[in-house]
Design a protein around this motif. Structure first.
Motif, mmCIF file in Angstrom:
data_model
loop_
_atom_site.group_PDB
_atom_site.id
_atom_site.type_symbol
_atom_site.label_atom_id
_atom_site.label_comp_id
_atom_site.label_asym_id
_atom_site.label_seq_id
_atom_site.Cartn_x
_atom_site.Cartn_y
_atom_site.Cartn_z
ATOM 1 N N ALA A 52 0.824 -1.211 0.000
ATOM 2 C CA ALA A 52 0.000 0.000 0.000
ATOM 3 C C ALA A 52 0.859 1.262 0.000
ATOM 4 C CB ALA A 52 -0.926 -0.013 1.213
ATOM 5 N N VAL A 53 1.984 1.232 0.713
ATOM 6 C CA VAL A 53 2.909 2.381 0.692
ATOM 7 C C VAL A 53 3.439 2.596 -0.714
ATOM 8 C CG1 VAL A 53 5.170 3.203 1.454
ATOM 9 C CG2 VAL A 53 3.572 2.244 3.117
ATOM 10 N N SER A 54 3.856 1.522 -1.362
ATOM 11 C CA SER A 54 4.429 1.652 -2.705
ATOM 12 C C SER A 54 3.388 2.132 -3.712
ATOM 13 C CB SER A 54 5.038 0.320 -3.159
ATOM 14 O OG SER A 54 4.042 -0.655 -3.389
ATOM 15 N N ALA A 55 2.128 1.774 -3.491
ATOM 16 C CA ALA A 55 1.063 2.233 -4.380
ATOM 17 C C ALA A 55 0.752 3.716 -4.175
ATOM 18 C CB ALA A 55 -0.194 1.406 -4.156
ATOM 19 N N ALA A 56 0.997 4.199 -2.967
ATOM 20 C CA ALA A 56 0.636 5.575 -2.631
ATOM 21 C C ALA A 56 1.758 6.581 -2.883
ATOM 22 C CB ALA A 56 0.212 5.653 -1.167
ATOM 23 N N ARG A 57 2.988 6.119 -3.052
ATOM 24 C CA ARG A 57 4.124 7.024 -3.201
ATOM 25 C C ARG A 57 4.913 6.690 -4.466
ATOM 26 N NH1 ARG A 57 1.384 9.221 -0.131
ATOM 27 N NH2 ARG A 57 1.912 10.122 1.922
ATOM 28 N N ASP A 58 5.015 7.665 -5.372
ATOM 29 C CA ASP A 58 5.708 7.450 -6.639
ATOM 30 C C ASP A 58 7.169 7.073 -6.457
ATOM 31 O OD1 ASP A 58 3.411 8.075 -8.026
ATOM 32 O OD2 ASP A 58 3.974 10.169 -8.370
ATOM 33 N N ARG A 59 7.762 7.527 -5.364
ATOM 34 C CA ARG A 59 9.191 7.318 -5.159
ATOM 35 C C ARG A 59 9.516 5.945 -4.567
ATOM 36 N NH1 ARG A 59 13.189 11.235 -1.590
ATOM 37 N NH2 ARG A 59 15.136 10.488 -2.537
ATOM 38 N N ALA A 60 8.497 5.186 -4.198
ATOM 39 C CA ALA A 60 8.709 3.906 -3.518
ATOM 40 C C ALA A 60 8.938 2.778 -4.516
ATOM 41 C CB ALA A 60 7.517 3.576 -2.637
ATOM 42 N N ALA A 61 9.943 1.955 -4.218
ATOM 43 C CA ALA A 61 10.196 0.728 -4.968
ATOM 44 C C ALA A 61 10.003 -0.440 -4.009
ATOM 45 C CB ALA A 61 11.610 0.723 -5.526
ATOM 46 N N LEU A 62 9.094 -1.330 -4.341
ATOM 47 C CA LEU A 62 8.740 -2.428 -3.448
ATOM 48 C C LEU A 62 9.646 -3.622 -3.659
ATOM 49 C CD1 LEU A 62 6.697 -3.596 -1.350
ATOM 50 C CD2 LEU A 62 5.380 -4.434 -3.316
ATOM 51 N N ALA A 63 10.380 -4.006 -2.614
ATOM 52 C CA ALA A 63 11.245 -5.186 -2.662
ATOM 53 C C ALA A 63 10.436 -6.441 -2.322
ATOM 54 C CB ALA A 63 12.392 -5.029 -1.665
ATOM 55 N N PRO A 64 10.946 -7.614 -2.680
ATOM 56 C CA PRO A 64 10.302 -8.850 -2.225
ATOM 57 C C PRO A 64 10.343 -8.944 -0.700
ATOM 58 C CG PRO A 64 11.875 -9.294 -3.986
ATOM 59 C CD PRO A 64 12.093 -7.872 -3.570
ATOM 60 N N THR A 65 9.392 -9.634 -0.148
ATOM 61 C CA THR A 65 9.305 -9.804 1.301
ATOM 62 C C THR A 65 10.423 -10.689 1.828
ATOM 63 O OG1 THR A 65 6.902 -9.552 1.222
ATOM 64 C CG2 THR A 65 7.817 -10.619 3.182
ATOM 65 N N LEU A 66 11.025 -10.258 2.939
ATOM 66 C CA LEU A 66 11.934 -11.126 3.689
ATOM 67 C C LEU A 66 11.054 -11.929 4.657
ATOM 68 C CD1 LEU A 66 14.879 -8.673 4.501
ATOM 69 C CD2 LEU A 66 14.732 -10.355 2.662
ATOM 70 N N PRO A 67 10.847 -13.220 4.412
ATOM 71 C CA PRO A 67 9.818 -13.967 5.147
ATOM 72 C C PRO A 67 10.265 -14.577 6.462
ATOM 73 C CG PRO A 67 10.713 -15.337 3.418
ATOM 74 C CD PRO A 67 11.410 -14.004 3.301
ATOM 75 N N LEU A 68 11.578 -14.617 6.712
ATOM 76 C CA LEU A 68 12.084 -15.218 7.940
ATOM 77 C C LEU A 68 12.754 -14.154 8.798
ATOM 78 C CD1 LEU A 68 13.708 -18.502 6.584
ATOM 79 C CD2 LEU A 68 11.393 -18.173 7.443
ATOM 80 N N GLY A 69 12.604 -14.272 10.117
ATOM 81 C CA GLY A 69 13.215 -13.313 11.024
ATOM 82 C C GLY A 69 13.793 -13.990 12.238
ATOM 83 N N ALA A 70 13.859 -13.244 13.326
ATOM 84 C CA ALA A 70 14.387 -13.754 14.585
ATOM 85 C C ALA A 70 13.216 -14.141 15.484
ATOM 86 C CB ALA A 70 15.255 -12.689 15.259
ATOM 87 N N SER A 71 12.930 -15.418 15.524
ATOM 88 C CA SER A 71 11.733 -15.917 16.215
ATOM 89 C C SER A 71 12.056 -16.992 17.242
ATOM 90 C CB SER A 71 10.734 -16.483 15.191
ATOM 91 O OG SER A 71 10.348 -15.517 14.254
ATOM 92 N N GLY A 72 13.223 -16.892 17.866
ATOM 93 C CA GLY A 72 13.633 -17.914 18.806
ATOM 94 C C GLY A 72 12.682 -18.118 19.956
ATOM 95 N N GLU A 73 11.968 -17.059 20.340
ATOM 96 C CA GLU A 73 11.037 -17.177 21.467
ATOM 97 C C GLU A 73 9.857 -18.081 21.156
ATOM 98 O OE1 GLU A 73 9.712 -13.465 19.166
ATOM 99 O OE2 GLU A 73 11.575 -14.537 19.629
ATOM 100 N N HIS A 74 9.647 -18.395 19.869
ATOM 101 C CA HIS A 74 8.536 -19.264 19.464
ATOM 102 C C HIS A 74 9.013 -20.681 19.131
ATOM 103 C CE1 HIS A 74 5.583 -15.991 19.255
ATOM 104 N NE2 HIS A 74 6.567 -15.248 18.781
ATOM 105 N N ALA A 75 10.244 -21.012 19.477
ATOM 106 C CA ALA A 75 10.836 -22.288 19.067
ATOM 107 C C ALA A 75 10.119 -23.501 19.647
ATOM 108 C CB ALA A 75 12.315 -22.329 19.458
ATOM 109 N N GLY A 76 9.349 -23.301 20.692
ATOM 110 C CA GLY A 76 8.644 -24.422 21.291
ATOM 111 C C GLY A 76 7.448 -24.910 20.509
#
Length: 228
Positions: A52-76
């Motif tokens: 939605a940001v990229s659609a609303a702003r001409d200067r925005a270039a939308l990168a692919p999503t980084l789907p993995l992060g730091a989720s060690g607290e959910h390891a269980g």
């Protein structure tokens, strides 16, 4: 502009209103979101806001999503995949370095609280190197912490077919600031057997639409604050 649809000659100021483009990167996680929401909830919400940001702003270039992060607290919980804070830090640093000089700045739309440490350290190093990384966390006052009413409402708005409302159940509703010491020691599983921090009761697509508009408004304000 979606980078995945562009060719390299299009990545020039003339394609972005005459200014060097700003790269908008959705950052999520793959982790449990209770028994009723999909594992990629954080990535789905971050992606929707970034689109939605990229659609609303001409200067925005939308990168692919980084789907993995730091989720060690959910390891269980089965299904959770995490690359950890250190790896995420290095991914962000190299992404920003590689974006220079074509892009004037990088704005990361972050859907997962566990990514904050990596974002802060990466932003500090980028600043020291003369580059701009703006971490933008998705959150609003009053939102519950995880897989509760807010995220359930947002997913009902974005993609109701992926919400299993019949499985929704309350979890640990203790305010996150009070829960953090125990959560850091025992993980989410140790404080909430079903993985929910909050209560999804009362969630609705209309509430999700209102929440989404507020999240988008904040994200656009952050984007517009980048004077580069």
């Amino acid at each position: 502009m979606r980078l995945v649809d562009a060719t390299w000659p299009e990545i020039r100021p003339e394609s972005f209103g005459g200014q060097a483009p700003i790269l908008v990167v959705p950052l999520g996680a793959l982790e449990q979101h209770g028994p009723h929401l999909p594992l990629d909830t954080d990535a789905a919400i971050a992606t929707a806001v970034a689109v939605a940001v990229s659609a609303a702003r001409d200067r925005a270039a939308l990168a692919p999503t980084l789907p993995l992060g730091a989720s060690g607290e959910h390891a269980g919980f089965p299904g959770t995949l995490s690359i950890g804070t250190d790896a995420l830090h290095h991914v962000l640093i190299e992404l920003v370095r590689s974006s220079t000089p074509a892009f004037a700045a990088v704005m990361v739309v972050n859907g997962h609280g566990g990514n904050v440490g990596a974002l802060r350290s990466a932003a500090a190093l980028c600043t020291a190197e003369g580059r701009t990384l703006l971490p933008h966390p998705l959150g609003l006052p009053g939102m519950d912490a995880h897989a509760g009413r807010a995220e359930t409402s947002l997913m009902l708005h974005l993609d109701p077919s992926r919400v299993l409302l019949g499985r929704a159940a309350p979890g640990n509703a203790t305010p996150l600031r009070d829960l953090l010491p125990e959560l850091r020691t025992h993980g989410v599983r140790g404080v909430s057997p079903n993985g929910v921090l909050g209560d999804p009761a009362g969630a609705s697509s209309s509430e999700g639409a209102d929440l989404f508009e507020s999240l988008l408004e904040r994200a656009l304000h952050a984007f517009d604050s980048l004077h580069c």
